[in-house]
Design an enzyme around this catalytic site. Structure first.
Site, mmCIF file in Angstrom:
data_model
loop_
_atom_site.group_PDB
_atom_site.id
_atom_site.type_symbol
_atom_site.label_atom_id
_atom_site.label_comp_id
_atom_site.label_asym_id
_atom_site.label_seq_id
_atom_site.Cartn_x
_atom_site.Cartn_y
_atom_site.Cartn_z
ATOM 1 N N GLU A 41 56.525 13.826 25.378
ATOM 2 C CA GLU A 41 56.011 15.175 25.618
ATOM 3 C C GLU A 41 55.759 15.915 24.304
ATOM 4 O OE1 GLU A 41 58.510 13.737 27.196
ATOM 5 O OE2 GLU A 41 57.670 13.570 29.206
ATOM 6 N N SER A 68 71.187 14.658 16.616
ATOM 7 C CA SER A 68 71.409 15.102 17.992
ATOM 8 C C SER A 68 72.843 15.570 18.213
ATOM 9 C CB SER A 68 71.103 13.963 18.968
ATOM 10 O OG SER A 68 69.733 13.627 18.910
ATOM 11 N N GLU A 69 72.955 16.589 19.047
ATOM 12 C CA GLU A 69 74.269 17.136 19.404
ATOM 13 C C GLU A 69 74.339 17.231 20.929
ATOM 14 O OE1 GLU A 69 74.728 20.853 17.400
ATOM 15 O OE2 GLU A 69 74.658 19.929 15.399
ATOM 16 N N TRP A 115 75.051 10.506 20.491
ATOM 17 C CA TRP A 115 74.010 9.490 20.643
ATOM 18 C C TRP A 115 73.563 8.978 19.271
ATOM 19 C CZ3 TRP A 115 72.440 14.166 23.593
ATOM 20 C CH2 TRP A 115 73.043 14.169 24.863
ATOM 21 N N GLU A 128 63.111 9.901 18.494
ATOM 22 C CA GLU A 128 62.207 10.199 17.365
ATOM 23 C C GLU A 128 60.961 10.950 17.824
ATOM 24 O OE1 GLU A 128 64.805 9.367 16.107
ATOM 25 O OE2 GLU A 128 64.629 7.274 15.551
ATOM 26 N N GLY A 173 61.400 7.030 10.804
ATOM 27 C CA GLY A 173 62.036 6.503 12.011
ATOM 28 C C GLY A 173 61.017 6.295 13.117
ATOM 29 N N ARG A 174 60.076 7.208 13.176
ATOM 30 C CA ARG A 174 59.014 7.134 14.198
ATOM 31 C C ARG A 174 58.177 5.865 13.987
ATOM 32 N NH1 ARG A 174 57.471 12.389 13.318
ATOM 33 N NH2 ARG A 174 59.240 13.050 14.558
#
Lengths: 383, 85
Positions: free
Chosen positions: A367, A129-130, A159, A363, A241-242
């Site tokens: 939606e 993430s950025e 994050w 992860e 990770g999920r």
């Protein structure tokens, strides 16, 4: 005790659901609310996890792990998640980095990092993430430019769970033609770590923003293929990770169930115990049902991983979608059962409520999951 | 197991993922827009599980997955390498 001198991980027989539950009850549950308020887990806990062999027990014995299967790993993450989602989050990102290393690492990379990661002497974090791109890999702007036979890395990741403490960052960056995964030691020149404090959920998970400014890396930083298949490194890592987040969500539901059952047994309203009120019983019935269903979905996804079955990918999406949304729903109901008490500082249901919401975002958001899972309908049930 | 059966299994897997389509063994599945990183991962997992091979990093090139024929050749090549190794 310094983490570097922590005892070697236990043998496989010592890492299972029962051991993880006992560990969580002794070392996590009594302290989780204090860590949540403080916004950090203590170093001592990281050492205890290392001594229990819980950082990366799925790594094979020859790499210093315990060789546990994914079904067991998921059970461990559920039990830890029952105690504290922040701690489970730290396990999640370390698991992702360690698994990516095991799956895609060269013999030299494995030799350099695997044993230290198995023992928790080196902690990993996952940097995707950025500020301008969440888990949207196509939108990342961090760049990796060829510099001799190595790389020059520039960009900002944010994050990053565990970023305040991690020793090794798995960084995804854009090249001229594709995306690459790079192993970046925290000690590299040009790496700056800025703690992100006072988050709403998983407050104690040592979240940070990591800046990479002209970080020069050798050719051994590249993890896995750099061509079209580099997306597989990202997809595979997120997939695991999920599973971990799904397992942690099961833990949250279980914690809500245990808290709700205890409180509704002791609390009386108008001469009746809460447990005897039909609407309270309905809430607990739904928790009992959903925790069983979510646990089975997670176990099935993990079993398919152990079998190397590609169906695990969809199964993991389904498990994470079900478990995370159920956790958010039941954390809301647990708070409702506890009334004002649940809103009190230091009461765990408020923490469950905030942490469960995180699981619906990370992860793969709810939606995105609903968009992806729909593919199953068209693959299998259309003429 | 013959190369034909390898191809047939690969073809069946790809068509199973996209049941509305019929895929020829020499058809470029990338040009049909079927490939994303998730499917690529599923494909590699299918190959490794079904044919009991490990696809090394250096073989994870786009051309090796472009057609069923290319994937069949990959399987045979990885198998023979494993036997020699």
């Amino acid at each position: 005790m310094d983490i570097a001198t922590a005892a070697a991980p236990r043998a496989a027989a010592g890492v299972d659901r029962a051991a993880a539950r006992a560990f969580a009850d002794e070392h996590i549950v009594p302290f989780a609310d204090a860590w949540d308020r403080a916004g950090a887990v203590p170093e001592e806990l990281l050492e205890q996890i290392a001594r229990a062999g819980l950082w990366a027990p799925f790594l094979p014995v020859e790499l210093g792990g315990s060789g546990v299967d994914m079904v067991t790993l998921a059970a461990v993450h559920e039990e830890v998640g029952r105690g504290c989602s922040s701690v489970r989050s730290l396990l999640t990102v370390h698991t992702m980095a360690s698994w990516a290393l095991q799956r895609w690492g060269s013999p030299a990379q494995l030799d350099r990092w695997a044993r230290d990661m198995a023992a928790g002497r080196v902690l990993g974090a996952f940097c995707l993430s950025e500020p301008g791109a969440g888990s949207d890999a196509a939108g990342i702007t961090t760049t990796a430019v060829r510099e001799g036979d190595g790389w020059r890395l520039n960009g900002v990741k944010t994050w990053t769970t565990g970023g305040q403490r991690a020793d090794l960052f798995l960084v995804f960056a854009r090249t001229e033609s594709s995306t690459v995964a790079l192993l970046v030691p925290r000690a590299s020149a040009g790496v700056t770590v800025r703690p992100l404090d006072d988050m709403l959920g998983t407050r104690a998970s040592l979240i940070a923003q990591i800046a990479f400014e002209d970080v020069l890396l050798g050719p051994d930083a590249l993890l896995g293929p750099s061509s079209f298949a580099s997306g597989m490194v990202l997809s595979g890592t997120l997939d695991l990770g999920r599973l971990s987040v799904a397992a942690g969500s099961v833990g949250i539901i279980q914690a809500c169930l245990e808290a709700g059952a205890d409180y509704s047994t002791e609390r009386t309203v108008g001469g009746s115990r809460l447990k005897d009120l039909p609407l309270i019983r309905a809430k607990l019935s739904d928790m009992v049902t959903d925790v069983r269903a979510a646990r089975l979905l997670v176990a099935e996804a993990a079993r398919l991983k152990d079998a190397g079955d590609p169906a695990t990918i969809m199964a993991t999406w389904v498990a994470k979608y079900f478990a995370s949304t159920a956790a958010a729903r039941h954390a809301t109901e647990a708070l409702q059962i506890h009334g004002a008490l649940g809103f009190s500082s230091g009461h765990p249901t408020g923490r469950f409520y905030r942490d469960a919401k995180v699981a619906e975002v990370i992860e793969g958001s709810t939606e995105i999951q609903r968009l992806t899972i729909a593919d199953e309908a068209f693959r299998r049930w259309t003429a | 197991m013959t190369e034909i059966s390898v191809a047939a299994q690969l073809q069946s897997f790809v068509e199973g993922r996209f049941p509305q389509s019929s895929i020829a063994t020499d058809q470029d599945i990338f040009s049909l827009g079927y490939i994303n990183s998730l499917f690529a991962m599923e494909l590699v997992m299918f190959i490794e599980r079904t044919f009991s091979v490990t696809v090394p990093n250096e073989e994870l090139r786009i051309d090796n997955f472009r057609t069923v024929e290319a994937m069949s050749a990959l399987v045979e090549r990885v198998r023979s390498t494993a036997l020699v190794g």
